[in-house]
Design an enzyme around this catalytic site. Structure first.
Site, PDB file in Angstrom:
ATOM      1  N   MET A  25     -28.468 -24.241   9.827  1.00 56.94           N
ATOM      2  CA  MET A  25     -28.133 -25.662   9.658  1.00 56.94           C
ATOM      3  C   MET A  25     -28.920 -26.513  10.657  1.00 56.94           C
ATOM      4  O   MET A  25     -28.582 -27.677  10.892  1.00 56.94           O
ATOM      5  CB  MET A  25     -26.632 -25.865   9.839  1.00 56.94           C
ATOM      6  CG  MET A  25     -25.826 -25.097   8.787  1.00 56.94           C
ATOM      7  SD  MET A  25     -24.247 -25.830   8.423  1.00 56.94           S
ATOM      8  CE  MET A  25     -23.434 -25.626   9.983  1.00 56.94           C
ATOM      9  N   HIS A  32     -30.588 -18.708  16.953  1.00 52.84           N
ATOM     10  CA  HIS A  32     -31.342 -18.790  15.694  1.00 52.84           C
ATOM     11  C   HIS A  32     -32.720 -18.147  15.845  1.00 52.84           C
ATOM     12  O   HIS A  32     -33.196 -17.431  14.958  1.00 52.84           O
ATOM     13  CB  HIS A  32     -31.569 -20.254  15.292  1.00 52.84           C
ATOM     14  CG  HIS A  32     -30.327 -21.055  15.084  1.00 52.84           C
ATOM     15  ND1 HIS A  32     -29.934 -22.046  15.959  1.00 52.84           N
ATOM     16  CD2 HIS A  32     -29.398 -21.029  14.104  1.00 52.84           C
ATOM     17  CE1 HIS A  32     -28.821 -22.597  15.522  1.00 52.84           C
ATOM     18  NE2 HIS A  32     -28.472 -21.998  14.393  1.00 52.84           N
ATOM     19  N   GLN A  56     -19.140 -26.545   3.519  1.00 56.61           N
ATOM     20  CA  GLN A  56     -18.455 -25.668   4.472  1.00 56.61           C
ATOM     21  C   GLN A  56     -17.728 -26.428   5.576  1.00 56.61           C
ATOM     22  O   GLN A  56     -17.162 -25.825   6.475  1.00 56.61           O
ATOM     23  CB  GLN A  56     -19.420 -24.632   5.055  1.00 56.61           C
ATOM     24  CG  GLN A  56     -20.467 -25.167   5.997  1.00 56.61           C
ATOM     25  CD  GLN A  56     -21.431 -24.068   6.425  1.00 56.61           C
ATOM     26  OE1 GLN A  56     -22.180 -23.557   5.609  1.00 56.61           O
ATOM     27  NE2 GLN A  56     -21.426 -23.701   7.699  1.00 56.61           N
ATOM     28  N   GLY A 138     -26.390 -13.821  12.139  1.00 56.53           N
ATOM     29  CA  GLY A 138     -25.994 -13.487  13.503  1.00 56.53           C
ATOM     30  C   GLY A 138     -24.594 -12.911  13.522  1.00 56.53           C
ATOM     31  O   GLY A 138     -23.704 -13.385  12.799  1.00 56.53           O
ATOM     32  N   LEU A 139     -24.393 -11.906  14.359  1.00 58.31           N
ATOM     33  CA  LEU A 139     -23.055 -11.326  14.495  1.00 58.31           C
ATOM     34  C   LEU A 139     -22.088 -12.289  15.165  1.00 58.31           C
ATOM     35  O   LEU A 139     -20.882 -12.063  15.169  1.00 58.31           O
ATOM     36  CB  LEU A 139     -23.128 -10.018  15.290  1.00 58.31           C
ATOM     37  CG  LEU A 139     -23.587  -8.807  14.477  1.00 58.31           C
ATOM     38  CD1 LEU A 139     -23.901  -7.633  15.391  1.00 58.31           C
ATOM     39  CD2 LEU A 139     -22.524  -8.409  13.451  1.00 58.31           C
ATOM     40  N   LYS A 140     -22.612 -13.353  15.745  1.00 57.06           N
ATOM     41  CA  LYS A 140     -21.719 -14.348  16.340  1.00 57.06           C
ATOM     42  C   LYS A 140     -20.723 -14.834  15.294  1.00 57.06           C
ATOM     43  O   LYS A 140     -19.554 -15.044  15.573  1.00 57.06           O
ATOM     44  CB  LYS A 140     -22.518 -15.527  16.881  1.00 57.06           C
ATOM     45  CG  LYS A 140     -21.702 -16.412  17.766  1.00 57.06           C
ATOM     46  CD  LYS A 140     -22.213 -17.803  17.794  1.00 57.06           C
ATOM     47  CE  LYS A 140     -21.219 -18.699  17.157  1.00 57.06           C
ATOM     48  NZ  LYS A 140     -21.755 -19.973  16.771  1.00 57.06           N
ATOM     49  N   ASP A 141     -21.214 -15.016  14.070  1.00 59.40           N
ATOM     50  CA  ASP A 141     -20.346 -15.416  12.958  1.00 59.40           C
ATOM     51  C   ASP A 141     -19.981 -14.142  12.188  1.00 59.40           C
ATOM     52  O   ASP A 141     -20.418 -13.937  11.055  1.00 59.40           O
ATOM     53  CB  ASP A 141     -21.073 -16.437  12.088  1.00 59.40           C
ATOM     54  CG  ASP A 141     -21.406 -17.685  12.875  1.00 59.40           C
ATOM     55  OD1 ASP A 141     -20.519 -18.522  13.053  1.00 59.40           O
ATOM     56  OD2 ASP A 141     -22.548 -17.801  13.372  1.00 59.40           O
ATOM     57  N   GLN A 144     -18.432 -14.322   8.664  1.00 58.45           N
ATOM     58  CA  GLN A 144     -19.415 -14.822   7.688  1.00 58.45           C
ATOM     59  C   GLN A 144     -20.316 -13.690   7.180  1.00 58.45           C
ATOM     60  O   GLN A 144     -20.496 -13.509   5.980  1.00 58.45           O
ATOM     61  CB  GLN A 144     -20.245 -15.918   8.360  1.00 58.45           C
ATOM     62  CG  GLN A 144     -21.493 -16.335   7.609  1.00 58.45           C
ATOM     63  CD  GLN A 144     -22.154 -17.534   8.247  1.00 58.45           C
ATOM     64  OE1 GLN A 144     -21.676 -18.643   8.091  1.00 58.45           O
ATOM     65  NE2 GLN A 144     -23.238 -17.344   8.974  1.00 58.45           N
ATOM     66  N   SER A 177     -24.607 -24.522  18.501  1.00 61.59           N
ATOM     67  CA  SER A 177     -24.952 -25.951  18.506  1.00 61.59           C
ATOM     68  C   SER A 177     -23.842 -26.756  19.177  1.00 61.59           C
ATOM     69  O   SER A 177     -24.081 -27.796  19.785  1.00 61.59           O
ATOM     70  CB  SER A 177     -25.120 -26.459  17.079  1.00 61.59           C
ATOM     71  OG  SER A 177     -26.070 -25.673  16.435  1.00 61.59           O
TER      72      SER A 177
HETATM   73  P1  AMP Z   1     -25.919 -21.984  11.794  1.00 60.43           P
HETATM   74  O1  AMP Z   1     -27.102 -22.865  11.976  1.00 60.43           O
HETATM   75  O2  AMP Z   1     -24.811 -22.238  12.756  1.00 60.43           O
HETATM   76  O3  AMP Z   1     -25.458 -21.908  10.365  1.00 60.43           O
HETATM   77  O4  AMP Z   1     -26.421 -20.507  12.138  1.00 60.43           O
HETATM   78  C1  AMP Z   1     -27.485 -19.929  11.443  1.00 60.43           C
HETATM   79  C2  AMP Z   1     -27.540 -18.457  11.754  1.00 60.43           C
HETATM   80  O5  AMP Z   1     -27.749 -18.271  13.147  1.00 60.43           O
HETATM   81  C3  AMP Z   1     -26.238 -17.719  11.402  1.00 60.43           C
HETATM   82  O6  AMP Z   1     -26.544 -16.468  10.820  1.00 60.43           O
HETATM   83  C4  AMP Z   1     -25.587 -17.552  12.748  1.00 60.43           C
HETATM   84  O7  AMP Z   1     -24.706 -16.449  12.817  1.00 60.43           O
HETATM   85  C5  AMP Z   1     -26.794 -17.355  13.644  1.00 60.43           C
HETATM   86  N1  AMP Z   1     -26.449 -17.652  15.036  1.00 60.43           N
HETATM   87  C6  AMP Z   1     -25.876 -18.776  15.517  1.00 60.43           C
HETATM   88  N2  AMP Z   1     -25.651 -18.660  16.842  1.00 60.43           N
HETATM   89  C7  AMP Z   1     -26.085 -17.427  17.206  1.00 60.43           C
HETATM   90  C8  AMP Z   1     -26.121 -16.697  18.425  1.00 60.43           C
HETATM   91  N3  AMP Z   1     -25.653 -17.216  19.557  1.00 60.43           N
HETATM   92  N4  AMP Z   1     -26.638 -15.463  18.424  1.00 60.43           N
HETATM   93  C9  AMP Z   1     -27.122 -14.907  17.276  1.00 60.43           C
HETATM   94  N5  AMP Z   1     -27.116 -15.542  16.082  1.00 60.43           N
HETATM   95  C10 AMP Z   1     -26.606 -16.784  16.047  1.00 60.43           C
END
Ligand code: AMP
Length: 273
Positions: A25, A32, A56, A138-141, A144, A177
């Site tokens: 996003m 990212h 979402q 990312g495993l952070k989510d 998801q 973010s």
């Molecule tokens: P987002 O822009 O928040 O939708 O995230 C895009 C991708 O980046 C998703 O697959 C997230 O899980 C991953 N992501 C976000 N933050 C992290 C992080 N700190 N470490 C690893 N992956 C991340």
């Protein structure tokens, strides 16, 4: 890096090599970039998308003021080797039949009721247009990526879903973010979220008897409340299905969501038993 501004334009490109896709996003950070970096090192063609998916976000969530930093994002993507940046058209999320995922009624899905319907609906659209060989998350989510892996498997979609480790700030706080909404001092303090779940992980590793999990959790909740975190959830679950762990569970997930100074932060740790 070529910028693609519509699904039509994307469809007109003939990709000959293996494609890795990284959906985001925007407002990109090192988390990212770890995905883009992995993709560019391992696959000949890397496509990144930036799309702030309205489906979402809940009514009271931060869709309209979600940070938009396109210029900076483009620079980072070029630096880390993305070949294409897909910026879908405004109506990309319109007129879609919402998909109801499995594993969506617990953890984040409980406090964000239609969040994962929105995520999965858009990811499914991306996968059907781009048809990537691999798609990185990312495993952070954690929830998801579990939901997407399950959907892709059940629907026999020909894309491998790869999940990469969480990238953290020096304090241990998972990069997000939303961290930009916190002061430097608050960011340091929020390192406590990771150290708390790490402590639970250490306890589970030295005593994997599921009878003890509740007490590990209760102690952690007390600590977090003392440190002014407002708890959304702190759960110890079976990482494969997000339900209560059984004695024969092979992988445990400690998952947390809290608010600090009104900023919602999530994190998790997987433990292999
Ligand atoms: P987002 O822009 O928040 O939708 O995230 C895009 C991708 O980046 C998703 O697959 C997230 O899980 C991953 N992501 C976000 N933050 C992290 C992080 N700190 N470490 C690893 N992956 C991340």
């Amino acid at each position: 890096m070529r910028i693609i501004n519509s699904s039509e334009e994307l469809n007109s490109i003939r990709f000959s090599d293996k494609k890795a896709f990284v959906p985001t996003m925007g407002n990109l950070h090192e988390g990212h970039m770890s995905l883009v970096n992995f993709a560019s090192k391992n696959y000949p063609t890397v496509i990144t998308s930036i799309f702030i998916n309205p489906l979402q976000f809940g009514k009271n969530e931060d869709f309209s003021n979600y940070p938009r930093t396109l210029k900076k994002d483009i620079k980072l993507l070029e630096e880390f080797g993305s070949d294409y940046l897909f910026l879908p058209e405004k109506d990309f999320a319109e007129n879609l039949q919402l998909i109801k995922p499995k594993f969506a009624n617990v953890l984040c899905g409980r406090s964000r009721p239609n969040h994962f319907d929105g995520v999965l609906t858009i990811i499914n659209k991306f996968l059907s247009i781009i048809k990537p060989d691999v798609c990185l998350f990312g495993l952070k989510d954690y929830q998801q990526q579990l939901i997407i892996k399950d959907f892709v498997k059940r629907h026999k979609i020909n894309t491998e879903i790869l999940s990469l480790p969480t990238v953290r700030e020096a304090s241990g706080l998972a990069m997000s973010s939303r961290n930009n909404y916190l002061s430097d001092e608050a960011r340091l303090h929020c390192g406590k979220i990771y150290s708390t779940i790490k402590k639970i992980a250490d306890c589970i590793e030295s005593s994997s008897n599921t009878d003890n999990f509740d007490s590990f959790r209760e102690d952690a909740l007390k600590d977090l409340k003392k440190d002014n975190f407002v708890i959304d959830y702190l759960e110890i679950v079976d990482a494969n299905n997000l339900t209560k762990p059984l004695t024969n569970s092979k992988k445990i997930l400690i998952a947390i969501a809290v608010k600090y100074e009104s900023v919602r932060l999530i994190d998790n740790i997987e433990i292999f038993l």
